[in-house]
Design a protein around this motif. Structure first.
Motif, short mmCIF file in Angstrom:
data_model
loop_
_atom_site.label_atom_id
_atom_site.label_comp_id
_atom_site.label_asym_id
_atom_site.label_seq_id
_atom_site.Cartn_x
_atom_site.Cartn_y
_atom_site.Cartn_z
N SER A 65 55.03 15.90 68.41
CA SER A 65 54.24 16.74 67.52
C SER A 65 54.42 18.23 67.83
CB SER A 65 52.77 16.36 67.64
OG SER A 65 51.98 17.14 66.77
N VAL A 66 54.35 18.58 69.10
CA VAL A 66 54.45 19.98 69.49
C VAL A 66 55.86 20.51 69.23
CG1 VAL A 66 54.39 21.55 71.48
CG2 VAL A 66 52.54 19.90 71.13
N VAL A 67 56.87 19.76 69.63
CA VAL A 67 58.25 20.22 69.43
C VAL A 67 58.57 20.34 67.94
CG1 VAL A 67 60.68 19.60 69.75
CG2 VAL A 67 59.09 19.48 71.67
N THR A 68 58.11 19.40 67.13
CA THR A 68 58.32 19.49 65.68
C THR A 68 57.66 20.74 65.13
OG1 THR A 68 58.52 17.10 65.47
CG2 THR A 68 57.90 18.32 63.48
N HIS A 69 56.46 21.04 65.58
CA HIS A 69 55.73 22.24 65.14
C HIS A 69 56.50 23.50 65.54
CE1 HIS A 69 52.23 24.66 64.08
NE2 HIS A 69 52.31 25.23 65.27
N ILE A 70 56.96 23.56 66.78
CA ILE A 70 57.70 24.73 67.27
C ILE A 70 59.01 24.90 66.50
CG2 ILE A 70 58.99 25.63 69.26
CD1 ILE A 70 56.69 24.41 71.00
N ARG A 71 59.73 23.82 66.32
CA ARG A 71 61.02 23.90 65.62
C ARG A 71 60.84 24.34 64.17
NH1 ARG A 71 64.11 18.71 68.37
NH2 ARG A 71 64.49 19.79 70.35
N ARG B 247 51.55 29.01 69.62
CA ARG B 247 50.90 28.63 70.87
C ARG B 247 49.38 28.63 70.71
NH1 ARG B 247 48.37 29.93 75.45
NH2 ARG B 247 49.15 29.07 77.41
N ALA B 248 48.86 29.64 70.03
CA ALA B 248 47.41 29.70 69.80
C ALA B 248 46.94 28.49 69.02
CB ALA B 248 47.05 30.99 69.07
N HIS C 55 47.00 25.38 71.25
CA HIS C 55 45.96 25.42 72.28
C HIS C 55 44.54 25.52 71.71
CE1 HIS C 55 48.40 26.09 76.05
NE2 HIS C 55 49.30 26.04 75.10
N GLU C 56 44.41 25.56 70.40
CA GLU C 56 43.09 25.69 69.78
C GLU C 56 42.15 24.60 70.27
OE1 GLU C 56 41.43 25.37 65.29
OE2 GLU C 56 43.22 26.61 65.60
N GLY C 57 40.95 25.02 70.72
CA GLY C 57 39.95 24.07 71.19
C GLY C 57 40.18 23.57 72.61
N ILE C 58 41.15 24.13 73.31
CA ILE C 58 41.47 23.73 74.68
C ILE C 58 41.31 24.96 75.57
CG2 ILE C 58 43.22 22.77 76.22
CD1 ILE C 58 44.57 21.63 73.62
N ASP C 59 40.33 24.92 76.46
CA ASP C 59 40.15 26.08 77.35
C ASP C 59 41.22 26.06 78.44
OD1 ASP C 59 39.04 24.78 79.85
OD2 ASP C 59 37.49 24.17 78.42
#
Length: 152
Positions: free
Chosen positions: A25-31, A119-120, A123-127
């Motif tokens: 999920s993260v890599v797909t979002h970044i790409r 990145r924001a 990381h949303e909702g994660i302190d």
């Protein structure tokens, strides 16, 4: 956000699945974000390594060496570097050192701003404390399974 299971059920969930799903999920979002600038993820890595070399730039071998230290780049870097040269985002100057062109530097700046936005969102909702704990847990799991990661 609602979680799929109670804590008692989550503790029995397989880390292999959840770490894979998060990675995908993260890599797909970044790409997808980098594609907005016509960049692949390896091209982004290369631009940043050349940028980090300062005005002198970096040799191909230096870029490869740094990236191989923590990524599985295989044979992907050479064609990615060549593509950046062909697009005029990099030049190969004195001593075959790679340097950003003005266009390459401007594109890198715009993509870097987009990376901060992505990145924001990720990381949303994660302190920060929770994020650090997650990384420590993952590093420990890598250690426990004799895995290889750049933190060693």
């Amino acid at each position: 956000m609602e979680y799929s299971h109670s804590d008692a059920e989550l503790v029995r969930q397989p880390i292999g699945y959840w770490s894979w799903a998060a990675h995908q999920s993260v890599v797909t979002h970044i790409r997808a974000g980098l594609a907005e600038f016509g960049l692949s993820q390896p091209q982004w890595w290369v631009l940043n390594q050349v940028f980090d070399g300062g005005a002198d730039g970096r040799l191909r071998e230096q870029v490869r060496s740094v990236l191989e230290g923590y990524l599985d780049v295989g044979d992907t870097l050479e064609p990615e570097i060549d593509a950046l040269l062909e697009r005029g985002l990099l030049v190969s100057g004195e001593g075959a050192r790679l340097r950003l062109t003005d266009e390459g530097g401007a594109l890198r700046e715009r993509a870097a701003e987009r990376q901060l936005q992505m990145r924001a969102r990720i990381h949303e909702g994660i302190d920060d404390d929770t994020y650090v704990t997650v990384l420590k847990v993952l590093q420990r799991m890598i250690h426990n399974t004799d895995g290889k990661a750049w933190h060693h």
